[in-house]
Design an enzyme around this catalytic site. Structure first.
Site, short mmCIF file in Angstrom:
data_model
loop_
_atom_site.label_atom_id
_atom_site.label_comp_id
_atom_site.label_asym_id
_atom_site.label_seq_id
_atom_site.Cartn_x
_atom_site.Cartn_y
_atom_site.Cartn_z
N SER A 99 7.84 -2.88 -2.27
CA SER A 99 7.26 -3.63 -1.15
C SER A 99 8.31 -4.62 -0.63
CB SER A 99 6.03 -4.40 -1.62
OG SER A 99 6.43 -5.38 -2.57
N ASP B 207 7.48 0.48 0.69
CA ASP B 207 6.02 0.37 0.76
C ASP B 207 5.66 -0.70 1.82
OD1 ASP B 207 3.38 0.81 -0.01
OD2 ASP B 207 3.46 -0.56 -1.72
N HIS B 208 4.71 -0.38 2.68
CA HIS B 208 4.19 -1.34 3.68
C HIS B 208 5.26 -2.08 4.46
CE1 HIS B 208 -0.03 -0.84 2.76
NE2 HIS B 208 0.27 -0.89 1.47
N ASP C 275 3.74 0.31 8.32
CA ASP C 275 2.32 -0.03 8.33
C ASP C 275 2.00 -0.79 9.62
OD1 ASP C 275 -0.25 -0.80 8.05
OD2 ASP C 275 0.01 -1.91 6.18
N HIS D 286 -3.86 4.70 -0.71
CA HIS D 286 -3.39 3.41 -1.23
C HIS D 286 -4.47 2.82 -2.11
CE1 HIS D 286 0.29 2.30 1.18
NE2 HIS D 286 -0.03 3.49 1.66
N ASN E 265 -0.92 5.86 -4.47
CA ASN E 265 -0.22 4.60 -4.75
C ASN E 265 -0.85 3.85 -5.91
OD1 ASN E 265 1.17 5.23 -2.44
ND2 ASN E 265 0.98 3.20 -1.54
N ASP F 234 -0.09 0.48 -8.47
CA ASP F 234 0.70 -0.69 -8.85
C ASP F 234 -0.07 -1.52 -9.89
OD1 ASP F 234 2.39 -2.85 -8.99
OD2 ASP F 234 2.16 -3.50 -6.92
P1 13P Z 1 -3.23 -0.80 -6.41
O1 13P Z 1 -3.30 -2.31 -6.25
O2 13P Z 1 -4.59 -0.20 -6.48
O3 13P Z 1 -2.38 -0.40 -7.55
O4 13P Z 1 -2.57 -0.22 -5.08
C1 13P Z 1 -1.18 -0.22 -4.91
C2 13P Z 1 -0.80 0.22 -3.54
O5 13P Z 1 -1.56 0.80 -2.80
C3 13P Z 1 0.60 -0.07 -3.11
O6 13P Z 1 0.80 0.18 -1.74
#
Ligand code: 13P
Length: 349
Positions: free
Chosen positions: A50, A83-84, A105, A223, A266, A268
């Site tokens: 990110s 990411d994003h 995004d 996501h 996704n 995290d």
């Molecule tokens: P989580 O918080 O559910 O792991 O999602 C992570 C995510 O979508 C990163 O873009």
């Protein structure tokens, strides 16, 4: 093996009818954990950072670590993904570093918080697609808005406020030419997604299936797909943590998504929980310890275990050796001559 285009990785996943986990990283131990799991399960991987991760780790440290992962694991295809991305410039800077994939995004304005209009989203995403495809880089777009906040990015809320409209998804895919499309079906980033096991009133799998029917050749992205397992919550809380009871996305719902066009998943939060639980356990049970290796090693192992489980559950396990990476320069040629043009109206070719 050089870093692989995410488009190639997802095209292969579509052929094999499996999903690929996209795991967030901020530091060396997380990258190592993903590679340990990929080796153990023989999986292709998407590693993603990110804007918050890039700022935390400093761009060059993080990117050199990914290059090290690729060099040390020549048999594992790795796509490195932004990411994003919140703006054209964020995506451009990731491409300049050598990322093989970016997410624009545009569902949110550049502040990463305020929902944008459909036209604003199409405009900025289209510009990123033009720039990225010229360089052979993959683009993920987003239509609809996810709930929650991750690393300061997100509209907040429950995830039910801006569910993707299937008609808009079709128009967006056609007008932008994105390689992968993130849709909002009620998930949100972070640990607090649902206050009970989600049923159809909060997790809109019917919307996902409707979008897949309309866009059968578009790689869909889920996501906010951590499952937030109770076992991981319990470890954190057993050793002094204060997590409130919460539910994530059940694995069987993700697998239903994978049967209906989801190719990138996704994750995290589950990895954050696994690492934090392992670190807490060492510090709580052995308070005399002060060498970071004493807690980072179990933390890395705990994350590798979760990642390996997800790789098996998503179906990517066993597929690392299925294909040879297409150089990014060749991908650029494919976009230029139209053979890789992902617009839905051309997909039936
Ligand atoms: P989580 O918080 O559910 O792991 O999602 C992570 C995510 O979508 C990163 O873009």
């Amino acid at each position: 093996m050089p870093l692989v285009s995410m488009r190639q990785l997802l095209d292969e996943a579509a052929k094999g009818q499996y999903g690929v986990g996209a795991f967030n990283v901020n530091d060396m131990e997380q990258i190592q954990a993903i590679m340990m799991a990929a080796r153990q399960t023989n999986s292709p991987v998407i590693v993603q950072a990110s804007r918050g991760a890039r700022a935390f780790a400093e761009d060059l440290y993080l990117f050199k670590l990914i290059q090290a992962a690729a060099e040390l694991n020549p048999d594992i295809p790795i796509a490195m993904h932004q990411d994003h991305g919140n703006s054209f410039d964020t995506c451009k800077s990731a491409i300049a570093l050598g990322y093989t994939s970016v997410m624009m995004d545009g569902s949110l304005k550049e502040d990463g918080k305020t929902p944008s209009t459909f036209e604003e989203n199409v405009d900025v995403t289209r510009r990123v697609v033009d720039y990225a495809h010229e360089r052979g880089v993959t683009v993920e777009g987003e239509i609809g808005v996810l709930g929650g906040v991750e690393d300061g990015h997100g509209a907040g809320g429950s995830g039910l406020e801006h569910i993707t409209d299937p008609d808009q998804a079709v128009e967006f895919a056609e007008r932008t030419g994105v390689d992968a499309l993130a849709i909002a079906i009620g998930t949100s980033h972070g640990a607090y997604k649902f206050n009970k096991k989600p049923d159809g009133s909060v997790l809109k799998m019917d919307v996902l299936i409707a979008i897949h029917k309309r866009l059968p050749h578009t790689h869909l992205v889920m996501h906010g797909s951590s499952s937030v397992p109770k076992e991981l919550q319990d470890i954190v809380n057993e050793y002094g943590g204060k997590l409130k009871p919460t539910w994530g996305v059940p694995i069987e719902e993700i697998q239903l998504g994978i049967r209906n066009g989801v190719r990138k998943v996704n994750v995290d939060t589950d990895n954050r929980l696994a690492m934090t639980g392992a670190i807490r356990k060492v510090l709580w049970t052995q308070p005399e310890k002060f060498d970071p290796r004493d807690y980072m090693k179990p933390a890395r192992e705990a994350m590798a275990k979760v990642v390996a489980e997800r790789m098996t559950e998503f179906g990517q396990a066993g597929h690392a050796g299925d294909y040879k990476p297409i150089p990014i320069s060749e991908m650029a040629k494919g976009y230029a001559n139209g053979s890789l043009d992902p617009r839905p109206s051309l997909a039936a070719r």
